[in-house]
Scaffold this motif. Structure first.
Motif, PDB file in Angstrom:
ATOM      1  N   GLU A 210       0.984  -1.071   0.042  1.00 45.28           N
ATOM      2  CA  GLU A 210      -0.249  -0.165  -0.254  1.00 45.28           C
ATOM      3  C   GLU A 210       1.060   1.431   0.427  1.00 45.28           C
ATOM      4  O   GLU A 210       1.801   0.783   0.476  1.00 45.28           O
ATOM      5  CB  GLU A 210      -0.754  -0.119   1.677  1.00 45.28           C
ATOM      6  CG  GLU A 210      -1.779  -0.639   1.239  1.00 45.28           C
ATOM      7  CD  GLU A 210      -3.026  -0.853   2.540  1.00 45.28           C
ATOM      8  OE1 GLU A 210      -2.915  -0.218   3.201  1.00 45.28           O
ATOM      9  OE2 GLU A 210      -3.358  -2.203   3.107  1.00 45.28           O
ATOM     10  N   SER A 211       0.055   2.327  -0.590  1.00 42.30           N
ATOM     11  CA  SER A 211       1.158   3.671  -0.518  1.00 42.30           C
ATOM     12  C   SER A 211       0.235   4.681   0.322  1.00 42.30           C
ATOM     13  O   SER A 211      -0.801   5.616   0.151  1.00 42.30           O
ATOM     14  CB  SER A 211       0.594   4.118  -1.661  1.00 42.30           C
ATOM     15  OG  SER A 211       1.481   3.239  -2.260  1.00 42.30           O
TER      16      SER A 211
ATOM     17  N   GLN B  12       5.663   4.654   1.813  1.00 45.53           N
ATOM     18  CA  GLN B  12       4.713   3.423   1.335  1.00 45.53           C
ATOM     19  C   GLN B  12       5.083   2.007   2.329  1.00 45.53           C
ATOM     20  O   GLN B  12       5.750   1.746   2.711  1.00 45.53           O
ATOM     21  CB  GLN B  12       5.646   3.080   0.201  1.00 45.53           C
ATOM     22  CG  GLN B  12       5.455   4.215  -0.823  1.00 45.53           C
ATOM     23  CD  GLN B  12       5.614   3.998  -2.165  1.00 45.53           C
ATOM     24  OE1 GLN B  12       5.154   2.260  -2.907  1.00 45.53           O
ATOM     25  NE2 GLN B  12       6.186   4.500  -3.422  1.00 45.53           N
TER      26      GLN B  12
ATOM     27  N   ARG C 276       5.404  -2.271   1.366  1.00 46.79           N
ATOM     28  CA  ARG C 276       6.079  -3.325   0.633  1.00 46.79           C
ATOM     29  C   ARG C 276       6.550  -4.261   0.499  1.00 46.79           C
ATOM     30  O   ARG C 276       7.218  -3.376   1.375  1.00 46.79           O
ATOM     31  CB  ARG C 276       5.615  -2.521  -0.834  1.00 46.79           C
ATOM     32  CG  ARG C 276       4.876  -1.488  -1.374  1.00 46.79           C
ATOM     33  CD  ARG C 276       5.239  -0.794  -2.918  1.00 46.79           C
ATOM     34  NE  ARG C 276       4.583   0.451  -3.036  1.00 46.79           N
ATOM     35  CZ  ARG C 276       2.962  -0.129  -3.951  1.00 46.79           C
ATOM     36  NH1 ARG C 276       2.617  -1.449  -4.209  1.00 46.79           N
ATOM     37  NH2 ARG C 276       2.358   1.104  -3.712  1.00 46.79           N
TER      38      ARG C 276
END
Ligand SMILES: Cc1cc2nc3c(=O)[nH]c(=O)nc-3n(C[C@H](O)[C@H](O)[C@H](O)COP(=O)(O)OP(=O)(O)OC[C@H]3O[C@@H](n4cnc5c(N)ncnc54)[C@H](O)[C@@H]3O)c2cc1C
Length: 488
Positions: free
Chosen positions: A187-188, A278, A280
């Protein structure tokens, strides 16, 4: 007429090409160099980059840095912080102190990322290595059994370099990860954070000046952490479109969210920016001859001071495995255990820091009050603050799902206070009167150590994790069977 400068000597063949000389690539190169593994380290930049980045080195990382010979120098350059605390203005909700941790480094070392990188470069050069600066990896193609990489050097000259293995230590926008087609799901989050490194005017300062303090007040979150050089770092969530904070913004944040009472003045803003984190994790840390480490493999909220630390420990996990495989002492499949061991660590870290960032940034004051009450109650529960300190210090990382039944478990960290680290050697720790010795083996050298307090003989990996317990105390027998003690 002046002569053209000599072209840097980039070899056209190597065992390991490392792309990216941030802390991860540097730690990997210094480790490989110590192990005698042929490698080439390239970076697109001309030198270490300035800017506000990592400010804290965790105890587990220092334990590894001791093994590659820069722990003491870094400790000398840094400042010892006591740990983390969560506060509501002047009230301490929870304090995770590192003082009681079972490590030679019971503190959070405050040192700038630039200092860490500088010392890693120095160490790399001391042991005979180098960084090929201004060399950018453009891409690579498979070239059995490895890859052929395309590298653009100074002046744009493009060269081909064959490597048995390519390790992407090239940060969040990794060229290696993209070219290998490895997905980077996650996700960001939209939340914008303001960051300022400031010099505070003399005064009472923060009561938490030895801790990284998360202020969880009704007005919102404020992180305030001392830095190594008398500065303080402040981080706070801000609305979208907010500009980098100035001295007035920082004073307002301190007045509304920080310690109550005396107003804190900012004498100088040394650096200011805004950023979005972020969250990830790369789907795979290995794809054939390609491996990913550091931010190229995982990225998350910087709250908690874990990212750079995790990258350097990726390097520690990978270095000895590359050495074992390239020296023919272990099958190539050993490198799959790099993914199996490190990817879950990264996934857990991203989940933990993401959850923490969301809880810390609760906007609703009533929910914030409930959160603070819960945190204060949790702090009173026996063992919670010690567990939190040990987790944040990264001492709890283990490569096993076996429950802790009080016996040594392969895949868990062996405290250097029990078995002294010995460079990047394997160590055979035998119960008995203290004495030392070293025996040559196919996997490097096996250092033999006699430790009176041990209940059984331990075999410790070069990265400080337990390979096996209850092994024979005869070094020759262990060397003969070393292959069977490798992780699966
Ligand atoms: C504000 C902030 C605070 C932070 N605080 C902490 C903290 O306290 N503790 C902590 O552990 N972490 C912290 N972090 C995270 C930490 O900065 C990163 O995790 C760390 O930089 C990752 O190191 P790395 O070597 O994996 O990648 P990077 O540092 O990103 O290095 C990548 C390198 O690869 C090079 N490169 C990229 N592409 C190429 C190419 N194509 N060819 C050649 N070279 C290339 C780049 O020039 C760079 O030198 C913080 C981050 C931020 C932004």
């Amino acid at each position: 007429m002046s002569q053209a400068p000599a072209l840097p000597s980039l070899p056209c063949r190597t065992d390991v090409l490392i792309s990216g000389a941030g802390p991860t690539g540097l730690a990997l190169a210094a480790s490989l160099r110590r192990l005698g593994v042929d490698h080439v380290l390239i970076d697109r930049n001309a030198g270490i980059q300035p800017g506000s980045k990592a400010a804290a080195v965790q105890p587990r990382t220092l334990e590894y840095l001791d093994r590659i010979g820069i722990g003491a120098a870094l400790v000398e350059r840094g400042k010892k912080g006591r740990g983390f605390c969560l506060r509501d203005r002047d009230r301490i909700l929870l304090r995770a102190c590192y003082d009681r941790l079972d490590t030679p480094h019971p503190y959070m070392l405050l040192a700038s990322q630039q200092t860490t990188e500088e010392l890693l470069v120095r160490r790399l050069v001391e042991v005979g290595g180098t960084v090929h600066r201004e060399h950018r990896l453009m891409g690579f193609s498979p070239d059995f059994p490895g890859v052929t990489a395309t590298v653009a050097g100074p002046g744009g000259m493009v060269r081909a370099l064959s490597a048995r293995y390519l390790v992407g230590c090239d940060g969040i926008h990794s060229t290696v990860r993209t070219a290998a087609g490895i997905a980077f799901p996650g996700e960001s989050p939209e939340q914008l954070f303001a960051l300022a490194d400031v010099r505070l005017a003399p005064g009472r300062q923060s009561a938490a000046s030895e801790d990284a303090a998360f202020y969880l007040s009704e007005a919102g979150l404020l992180l305030m952490s001392p830095l190594s050089d008398g500065l303080h770092r402040l981080v706070a969530p801000v609305p979208p479109g907010t500009a980098a904070p100035d001295a007035g913004d920082v004073e307002r944040l301190l007045a509304t969210r920080g310690p109550a009472g005396e107003r804190q003045r900012v004498r100088e803003v040394v650096a200011a920016s805004t950023y979005r984190a972020q969250e990830r994790v790369a789907e795979r840390f290995r794809a054939g001859p390609v491996l990913l480490a550091g931010d190229a493999a995982h990225t998350h909220s910087p709250a908690g001071a874990q990212g750079m630390n995790t990258g350097m420990q990726d390097a520690g996990n990978l270095a000895w495995k590359l050495h074992a495989v390239l020296s023919g002492a272990a099958p190539g499949a050993l490198l799959d255990t790099y993914h199996r061991e490190r990817q879950p660590v990264a996934a857990q870290l991203v989940a933990f820091t993401g959850q923490f960032a969301r809880i810390a940034a609760l906007a609703d004051p009533a929910a914030g009050r409930r959160r603070n009450a819960l945190l204060a109650a949790a702090a009173a529960t026996p063992g919670i603050t010690d567990w939190l300190a040990s987790t944040l210090a990264q001492l709890d990382i283990a490569y096993t799902s076996e429950p802790d039944l009080g016996v040594p478990r392969p895949g868990t960290r062996v405290s250097p206070l029990v078995v002294r680290p010995n460079g990047l050697h394997w160590t055979l720790a035998v119960p008995g009167t203290p004495r030392h010795g070293t025996v040559a083996s196919g996997l490097g050298s096996l250092a033999v150590q006699y430790v009176p307090s041990l209940p059984t003989t331990l075999l410790v990996r070069p990265d400080g994790y337990l390979a096996a317990a209850g092994v024979p105390s005869d070094p020759a027998a262990v060397i003969e069977r070393l292959g069977q003690y490798l992780p699966q």
